[in-house]
Write a protein that holds these residues in place. Sequence first.
Motif, short mmCIF file in Angstrom:
data_model
loop_
_atom_site.label_atom_id
_atom_site.label_comp_id
_atom_site.label_asym_id
_atom_site.label_seq_id
_atom_site.Cartn_x
_atom_site.Cartn_y
_atom_site.Cartn_z
N GLY A 1 8.61 -6.24 -2.52
CA GLY A 1 7.59 -7.14 -2.03
C GLY A 1 8.12 -8.53 -1.74
N ALA A 2 9.02 -9.02 -2.58
CA ALA A 2 9.60 -10.34 -2.34
C ALA A 2 10.39 -10.36 -1.04
CB ALA A 2 10.50 -10.73 -3.51
N ALA A 3 11.08 -9.25 -0.74
CA ALA A 3 11.84 -9.17 0.50
C ALA A 3 10.93 -9.25 1.71
CB ALA A 3 12.64 -7.87 0.54
N ALA A 4 9.74 -8.66 1.61
CA ALA A 4 8.80 -8.70 2.73
C ALA A 4 8.39 -10.14 3.03
CB ALA A 4 7.58 -7.84 2.42
N ILE A 5 8.04 -10.90 1.98
CA ILE A 5 7.65 -12.29 2.19
C ILE A 5 8.84 -13.10 2.71
CG2 ILE A 5 6.74 -14.36 1.08
CD1 ILE A 5 5.42 -12.59 -0.98
N ALA A 6 10.01 -12.88 2.12
CA ALA A 6 11.20 -13.63 2.51
C ALA A 6 11.56 -13.37 3.97
CB ALA A 6 12.37 -13.27 1.60
N PRO B 1 7.38 4.29 -4.62
CA PRO B 1 8.62 3.68 -5.09
C PRO B 1 8.64 2.19 -4.79
CG PRO B 1 8.97 4.69 -2.95
CD PRO B 1 7.55 5.02 -3.35
N GLN B 2 9.59 1.48 -5.37
CA GLN B 2 9.73 0.06 -5.06
C GLN B 2 10.00 -0.10 -3.58
OE1 GLN B 2 12.08 -2.78 -7.56
NE2 GLN B 2 13.32 -3.00 -5.72
N ALA B 3 9.19 -0.90 -2.93
CA ALA B 3 9.34 -1.15 -1.50
C ALA B 3 8.50 -2.35 -1.13
CB ALA B 3 8.91 0.06 -0.68
N GLY B 4 8.84 -3.00 -0.04
CA GLY B 4 8.03 -4.08 0.51
C GLY B 4 7.34 -3.59 1.76
N LEU B 5 6.02 -3.72 1.81
CA LEU B 5 5.25 -3.27 2.96
C LEU B 5 5.00 -4.46 3.88
CD1 LEU B 5 4.69 -1.13 0.71
CD2 LEU B 5 2.37 -0.96 1.62
N LEU B 6 5.19 -4.25 5.17
CA LEU B 6 4.88 -5.24 6.18
C LEU B 6 4.01 -4.57 7.23
CD1 LEU B 6 5.26 -8.07 7.38
CD2 LEU B 6 7.33 -7.22 8.51
N LEU B 7 2.78 -5.05 7.36
CA LEU B 7 1.82 -4.48 8.30
C LEU B 7 1.42 -5.55 9.31
CD1 LEU B 7 -0.37 -2.65 5.68
CD2 LEU B 7 0.89 -1.50 7.49
N GLY B 8 1.43 -5.18 10.59
CA GLY B 8 1.01 -6.10 11.63
C GLY B 8 -0.35 -5.72 12.18
#
Length: 435
Positions: A141-146, A283-290
């Motif tokens: 999740g932090a990677a998605a924001i970053a 699993p641990q992952a960062g979600l990015l939805l447009g």
Amino acid sequence: MTDVRRLVPRTDAVLAQPAVAEAARRLGRSLVKQAVVAAQGRARVGDIDPADVAATALAALPATPTALTPVVNATGVLLHTNLGRAPLSAAARAALDVAAGTCDVELDLATGGRGARGVAATDALLAAVPGAAAAHLLNNGAAAIAMVAAALAGGGREIVVARGELVEIGAGFRIPDLLTATGARLREVGTTNRVTPADYADAVTDATAFVLKVHPSNFVVTGFTRSCAVDELTGLGVPVVADIGSGLLAPHPLLPDEPDAATTLAQGAALVTASGDKLLGGPQAGLLLGGPGEGAGLVARIRRHPLARAMRVDKLTLAAFEATLRGPVPPTRAALDADPATLRARARAVLARLPGIDAAVVDSVSTVGGGGAPGVTLPSAAVSLPEPYAAALRAGRPAVLGRLEHGRCLLDLRAVPPSSDDTLVEAITRAPCRS
């Protein structure tokens, strides 16, 4: 008299014994040899009989080559960060087995050429959130924001964010530090307890990259407060990015105040970020939805950013994530939806199998945890045991983690799958602390 040290078997002789050789094949020769050498040392000082070296070495070996220990989560916290948050579904675990070998993660089997990576996983996410126009996965999740900050605001552009949303979560991780590390600048608005649409509007300039809404994580501000919903911020001329944190994809009746992806996009957010290993149950992952309109273009822009390669997910995550969404209800959702009456019935069934132990069934209160739904409690049921059981159960294999409350060890069943009830009974009866 014969020196007992002369009776200690040689290392190569112990390693050649069938049971030890099989353990070396399964766990690796180095790990098994360490156990054998340690057992030989105990035999030389008289702790064990030299004839028991092989058996002692085998008993000391772990079930797998990892130092990780299976733990039954009886804390009542559905998403326990220290226990790895969401447990994976059987479907996700089966998918991991497929992905663990060689697989067509970037291969088009029809043409023999290179194939698109992760399409099946993002397609599954888009199917689960029909209001999204595009999706991308990152490693947390932090990677998605970053990545959003780096791609849209890197190089000194501004991110407008409310002061009350500049949160710190576990291990000292702070949202403002993450954002400024990408080269973005923060424009803080409002106060710690109140912010209005006018505060945001006054802060937007030509230097503004986007307005950011941040999930409050593990805290709640009550009393004289004011915050802004996404739909109050969509007319400012810049994209609205919403971090919903816990990964809830659609509204849930038990979590009426928890932001979800579908609603947030419908309110006009251009981008939504979230974690995959929380309420989604994967699993641990960062979600990015447009969202519709500019959201799809922003996702494409972020996907092409140079840092995207450093933050991409591996084949194991892609497989487990897709299976979580396409497969049956994952354990986290099942625990969230568990019926309190059923939990009490399970607790009574466990109690009936514990004769002679000072145990009782008690009402309990569970929480979501993992930075999701702060302040929300869920009615549950627990088996109450004397306090010494807490340490004894943690030391077992598998370990059982409960919680201490009013001098008793409570084993809350909401996060314990019914299939683990037998394991729970066995662990309690084996614990070396009879009442």
